[in-house]
Design a protein around this motif. Structure first.
Motif, short mmCIF file in Angstrom:
data_model
loop_
_atom_site.label_atom_id
_atom_site.label_comp_id
_atom_site.label_asym_id
_atom_site.label_seq_id
_atom_site.Cartn_x
_atom_site.Cartn_y
_atom_site.Cartn_z
N PRO A 1 0.86 -1.15 0.06
CA PRO A 1 -0.03 -0.03 0.19
C PRO A 1 0.88 1.38 0.11
N PRO A 2 0.52 2.42 -0.31
CA PRO A 2 -1.01 2.62 -0.83
C PRO A 2 -1.31 2.12 -2.21
N THR B 1 -9.20 -7.37 -3.84
CA THR B 1 -10.09 -7.86 -3.11
C THR B 1 -9.95 -9.35 -3.25
N ASP C 1 -8.11 -0.79 5.87
CA ASP C 1 -7.70 0.49 5.22
C ASP C 1 -8.36 0.46 3.86
N ARG C 2 -9.00 -0.67 3.22
CA ARG C 2 -9.48 -0.61 2.14
C ARG C 2 -10.99 -0.27 2.19
N TYR D 1 3.66 -1.58 6.52
CA TYR D 1 3.04 -3.03 5.83
C TYR D 1 4.18 -3.54 5.56
N SER E 1 -6.02 -2.52 -8.20
CA SER E 1 -6.40 -2.36 -6.83
C SER E 1 -7.83 -2.30 -6.55
N LEU F 1 -4.92 -4.32 5.84
CA LEU F 1 -5.03 -3.57 4.52
C LEU F 1 -6.37 -3.86 4.27
N SER G 1 -1.57 -0.64 -3.63
CA SER G 1 -2.77 -1.99 -3.48
C SER G 1 -3.88 -1.17 -2.82
N ALA G 2 -4.15 -0.33 -2.06
CA ALA G 2 -5.12 0.22 -1.12
C ALA G 2 -5.82 1.04 -2.27
N TYR H 1 -1.89 2.19 7.19
CA TYR H 1 -0.97 2.24 6.28
C TYR H 1 -0.99 3.59 5.34
#
Lengths: 377, 643
Positions: B173-174, B190, B258-259, B287, B185, B255, B176-177, B266
């Motif tokens: 991340p970020p 997911t 956060d998502r 992370y 992402s 993660l 991947s978030a 993160y």
């Protein structure tokens, strides 16, 4: 049509392969039935043993030949004060590991060849030897210790605090380009806040901070030969990485967590180009200039530039996130600086609007929430 | 995408096939609790994934080697990820990143963790320690089916509108978030997280089982000091996995928060796609610490089983005891411990405290010592041996070579000062593909060739095995060795193209990249030979004998195709270590050049070493009275045959 043809050829080849395989299989079954006793097929043993001797030898010779033939090419030319030490250390370390690589692989393949199966021969029962084990634990440990300490020495030099007189430049990574900000005459950066960012104010500058008034931005990173430069690195969206291969430096740009690095350039861009003229690898044409008019064709030394290479995956445009780096001598640098206009001067109208907006935001959400990141030295 | 269809389809037909083959209930086979069946399930799934993962690498290698290639012909396979008009089709840059990401994820986790550990830990632990099955057959079955579910979800992510995860296999991340920053992402990420969560559960279920089984279910006489090195390797691997995978789980969980839940573990100070996000106070570097706390041990989770397998195969086929058994066990343990305290060497340039960087450099370079010891011991095992080149032996020797060649560059990369320039270049790609990727892959192949007769009661075709080995061995070196050159030139990883940079525009680099791509295609093609050989030999291969390699370990005392419970009568007892090859005077005791683990010292008075003769009394007291007829009778028979 082409596709169909290719597919049918592929299918035919596969069918032929299968038939050959089947036939050789049947033949070998017949053969093994006739000579019982030897359970494991060792008929090809010598073949493998010879290959183990020949192929690695050929491969090694090729690799050395190729590596030496283009030896002027591999390392990017270095232009930083610690670069020479870096290159020297790296070469020593490479010589050591190449020796390790050669000795151990040679032993492995030579033994594989020499001690290949022979009928009625019995292997030597040799389960352990304490002395040997101790020797080859200690010898690598000593070699590693030497490498570690020389590396550590350099690491401390490279990562220690920047000298007082370093020129400070802020480098900000965003999808997918870099922006540089110079502190201007006062030598102080104005503060910023990521919430102030928009299409014009790309760095989120806080215009209520007076230090921002003489800060100017650039799309190329301009440095001075012989003067230490400290980069203050941050990222706006995702992690990027400022890689400066010619200066043997690299540092990630992390959102929310500014980083820093410093180095001293030793050659101006122009000097480096002149120097590369004597390197045959750089007399070859730059492939990107060979397609059009032959008149436009340029040699690699002519198109040479220092560059920031983004070295941390950051999305779709990662591969093109380049910033040109220009090293000038002190005079040229001062002339360049004199020509730069501060952001605030360039965007007067926008800034006067922005000051109102930013003041309002500060009042609305309370000072604590919108704390600026101060960039003072 | 179609490759993923093919994969899902193959897995399906694979189930069906076994249904016919074993002629039992689908459920009895599919939801089997027999460790051998589960091992085969892991193996076949792993092989299918390996083909998918390999194919992905070919797709992006084509782009790297032939930047101006027309991708239109791949449109049927890749669909909308090929953009541009017919005749000038281009691979979508984000799909390129997805290819790189999925290649890494699949190879590291699905092939070299599940496919390697899952197969051989499951297959060999009970058979080599003399157990009827795993400690819990049910958990073992669950382990496979969690892996299967994880596989299905990962495969499904190829068909999502935004494509699969694309932020690199480390999914920092970020990037991947934030779906705003990268299409992959979105739901692709997911799916990745859900799939990996299931995968972690599968790994943990498997790991707990392996550890419990090795500790509790060893047959009489199988002390830890008599364990074959394979078992030592699987055992330590399982412990490493058990301690490190939960950390990956926590990293993934945060993660997910956060998502989806708006937390800021993160994320901090982010302005993306024209919008400042609310997240503040998180640390993207946190992370990385969590990820690499698994990520580094993962390297050894992948590598140790391969080294264990190699130890066994080299000793067997050199007809010599493995040199320095105790040093080998010691180095496995030492590597296992050290693997937990070197993780931050992946993060030298993240801006961490330089002092911390120094500490991690020291620790990292220490790990080179036990690794070197292992390499030396393999080489000495070959010395004055009588080496038979079975395909398994070829792959094992190949492994040792790759392990050395990839290992030495670790000394450069572990040195933080030198790492600065080389970090995230192709030098790193060359390093870990040789030392971890290829070496472990070679270990897996060696294992398949060696234990195929035990798994399926048939032999794989040797000639095809030889061709497969030489093409792969040469191919792997041709692919990964030149990467050192372009790595030293500073070429960054995960680049779609290099033409934007003056530094990387030289025809030599172009040629090298082309060369690598051609070699990659040929190497991948050679794997088809293996695929054919594997599935063909399963049904049509030559019938195997009970102990085709004249090996000492217990699995070869079990019937040709062991049923449930592995040994029909009593489980054999163990009287000696697994490496009595070419023992002097063994002929006088009626043996050839190997004495299996289940032969008592009392039966080999001539070949016993002095301290072994002392064991005879102990044997008589503790072991022989319990050891019933079956095994002794068999031994007597063998004596007759050899005499």
């Amino acid at each position: 049509m082409n596709g169909l043809l290719l597919t049918s050829i592929a299918v035919l080849v596969l069918v032929m392969f299968f038939i050959v395989f089947r036939m050789s299989n049947l033949v070998s079954i017949l053969r093994t039935k006739s000579k019982k006793g030897e359970e494991i097929d060792v008929s090809t043993n010598n073949f493998h043993a010879y290959l183990f001797l020949l192929l690695p030898l050929a491969g090694t010779i090729w690799a050395f030949w190729y590596g030496i033939k283009h030896s002027g090419l591999w390392w990017q030319p270095d232009a930083a004060i610690h670069g020479a030490e870096y290159d020297w250390l790296s070469k020593i370390a490479h010589v050591i590991i190449i020796l390790m690589f050669l000795v151990t692989n040679a032993a492995l393949f030579y033994f594989a060849y020499k001690y290949r199966y022979k009928r009625n021969h019995k292997a030597t029962f040799y389960p352990d030897n304490m002395k040997l084990e101790v020797v080859w634990t200690i010898v690598p440990a000593i070699i590693l210790a030497v490498l570690v300490f020389t590396g550590w020495n350099l690491w401390r030099k490279v990562t220690k605090d920047a000298p007082e007189n370093a020129i400070q430049i802020e480098v900000v990574g965003k999808q997918f380009n870099w922006i540089a900000r110079y502190p201007g005459k006062d030598g102080k950066f104005g503060g910023y806040n990521f919430r102030y960012t928009d299409d014009v104010n790309e760095l989120g500058l806080d215009f209520t901070d007076k230090n921002v008034n003489d800060d100017f931005q650039a799309t190329e990173l301009v440095l001075v030969k012989g003067k230490p430069v400290q980069l203050k690195i941050r990222a706006r969206d995702v992690i990027h990485s400022v890689s400066l291969p010619h200066f043997r430096q690299k540092m990630d740009a992390v959102p929310g967590q500014p980083t820093t690095m410093w180095f001293i350039p030793t050659k101006t861009t122009q000097e480096m180009r002149e120097e590369l003229k004597s390197n045959p690898e750089y007399l070859k044409p730059d492939p990107s200039t060979t397609k059009g008019d032959p008149k436009d064709m340029k040699a690699r030394w002519e198109t040479f530039d220092y560059e920031i290479v983004c070295q941390e995956i950051c999305g779709r445009g990662h591969f093109s996130m380049r910033m040109r780096v220009i090293v000038l001598d002190e005079k040229e640098y001062e002339a360049w600086v004199a020509k730069q206009e501060p952001f605030v001067v360039k965007n007067k109208e926008y800034v006067s609007e922005a000051i109102k907006r930013q003041t309002k935001m500060k009042q609305a959400s309370g000072q604590a929430l919108v704390e600026n990141t101060s960039m003072s030295n | 995408m179609a490759s993923a269809v093919a994969h899902a389809h193959d897995v399906h037909t694979h189930e069906e096939h076994h249904e016919h083959h074993h002629e039992t209930f689908l459920t009895k086979y599919v939801f089997s609790t027999d460790h051998k069946t589960i091992a085969k399930q892991f193996l076949v799934t792993g092989i299918l994934w390996a083909f998918v993962g390999g194919l992905l690498s070919i797709l992006f290698r084509l782009k790297l080697g032939f930047p101006e290639m027309d991708y239109t012909w791949l449109k049927p396979l890749l669909g909308k990820w090929v953009t541009g008009e017919a005749g000038q089709g281009q691979l979508d840059p984000e799909f390129y990143l997805a290819l790189v990401t999925m290649h890494g994820t699949i190879m590291v986790f699905f092939v070299l963790t599940a496919g390697l550990s899952g197969t051989f830990s499951n297959f060999l632990i009970p058979l080599q320690i003399g157990a009827r099955d795993m400690a819990s057959g049910f958990l073992n079955m669950l382990s496979y089916w969690f892996f299967f579910a994880s596989s299905v979800i990962m495969a499904a992510s190829f068909f999502l509108d935004g494509g699969p995860a694309a932020g690199g296999w480390v999914v920092y991340p970020p990037l991947s978030a934030l779906p705003q920053a990268l299409k992959g992402s979105g739901s692709g990420m997911t799916y990745w997280l859900v799939s990996m969560t299931l995968f972690i559960i599968s790994s943990l279920l498997g790991g707990i089982n392996y550890i419990t089984t090795v500790i509790n279910l060893r047959t009489k006489g199988m002390t830890f000091s008599r364990l074959p090195l394979t078992i030592w390797a699987f055992f330590v691997t399982a412990i490493i996995g058990l301690l490190s995978f939960p950390v990956l789980f926590s990293a993934a969980l945060l993660l997910v928060f956060d998502r989806s839940l708006g937390t800021s573990f993160y994320l901090s100070d982010i302005y993306v796609a024209g919008q400042a996000l609310d997240h503040t106070g998180g640390s993207a570097i946190l992370y990385q610490h969590l990820f690499w706390f698994l990520g580094h041990p993962e390297v050894y989770i992948v590598l140790l089983p391969a080294l264990g397998i190699t130890s066994e195969i080299i000793a067997t086929n050199a007809r010599k005891p493995i040199f320095g058994y105790k040093a080998m066990v010691g180095s496995i343990l030492f590597i296992g411990i050290l693997s937990f305290i070197v993780w931050a060497h992946h993060m030298f340039v993240t801006g961490m405290d330089p002092f911390l960087g120094s500490i991690f450099m020291f620790l990292t370079l220490i790990i080179a010592v036990p690794s070197a010891v292992k390499a030396f011991n393999y080489i000495t095992t070959l010395w004055r041996g009588n080496i038979r080149y079975t395909p398994a032996m070829l792959f094992s020797i190949g492994l040792v070579s790759l392990f050395i060649s990839g290992g030495v560059t670790g000394i450069i990369l572990g040195n933080n000062a030198l790492d600065i320039y080389l970090h995230d270049t192709y030098y790193v790609v060359a390093h870990f593909h040789l030392v971890m990727g290829s070496a472990s892959f070679f270990g897996m192949m060696a294992g398949v060739y060696h234990w195929f007769p035990k798994m399926f009661g048939r032999m794989m075709d040797e000639k095809l095995g030889y061709i497969h080995f030489w093409l792969t061995f040469i191919g792997v070196y041709l692919v990964f060795f030149p990467m050192h050159f372009i790595g030293i030139a500073g070429f960054p990883r995960r680049y779609y193209e290099f033409s934007a940079y003056a530094a990387f525009r030289d025809e030599v680099y172009l040629n090298l990249n082309q060369f690598i791509s051609v070699a990659a295609v040929i190497t991948f093609g050679a794997q088809l030979i293996f695929g054919f050989n594997f599935f063909y030999s399963m049904w049509r291969g030559r019938k195997a004998t009970q102990n085709p390699w004249n090996s000492n370990t217990l699995e070869w005392t079990a019937p040709l195709e062991p049923g449930h419970g592995n040994w029909p009568g009593q489980i054999p007892f163990v009287y000696r270590w697994a490496y009595d090859y070419s023992k002097p005077n063994a002929e006088k005791d009626g043996f050839t050049d190997f004495i299996p683990q289940n032969v008592p010292y009392s039966m080999t008075p001539h070949s016993n070493l002095p301290h072994e003769n002392e064991m005879i009394a102990l044997e008589k007291e503790e072991m022989l009275p319990h050891d019933t007829t079956l095994e002794l009778a068999e031994l007597a028979k063998k004596k007759e045959v050899t005499a």
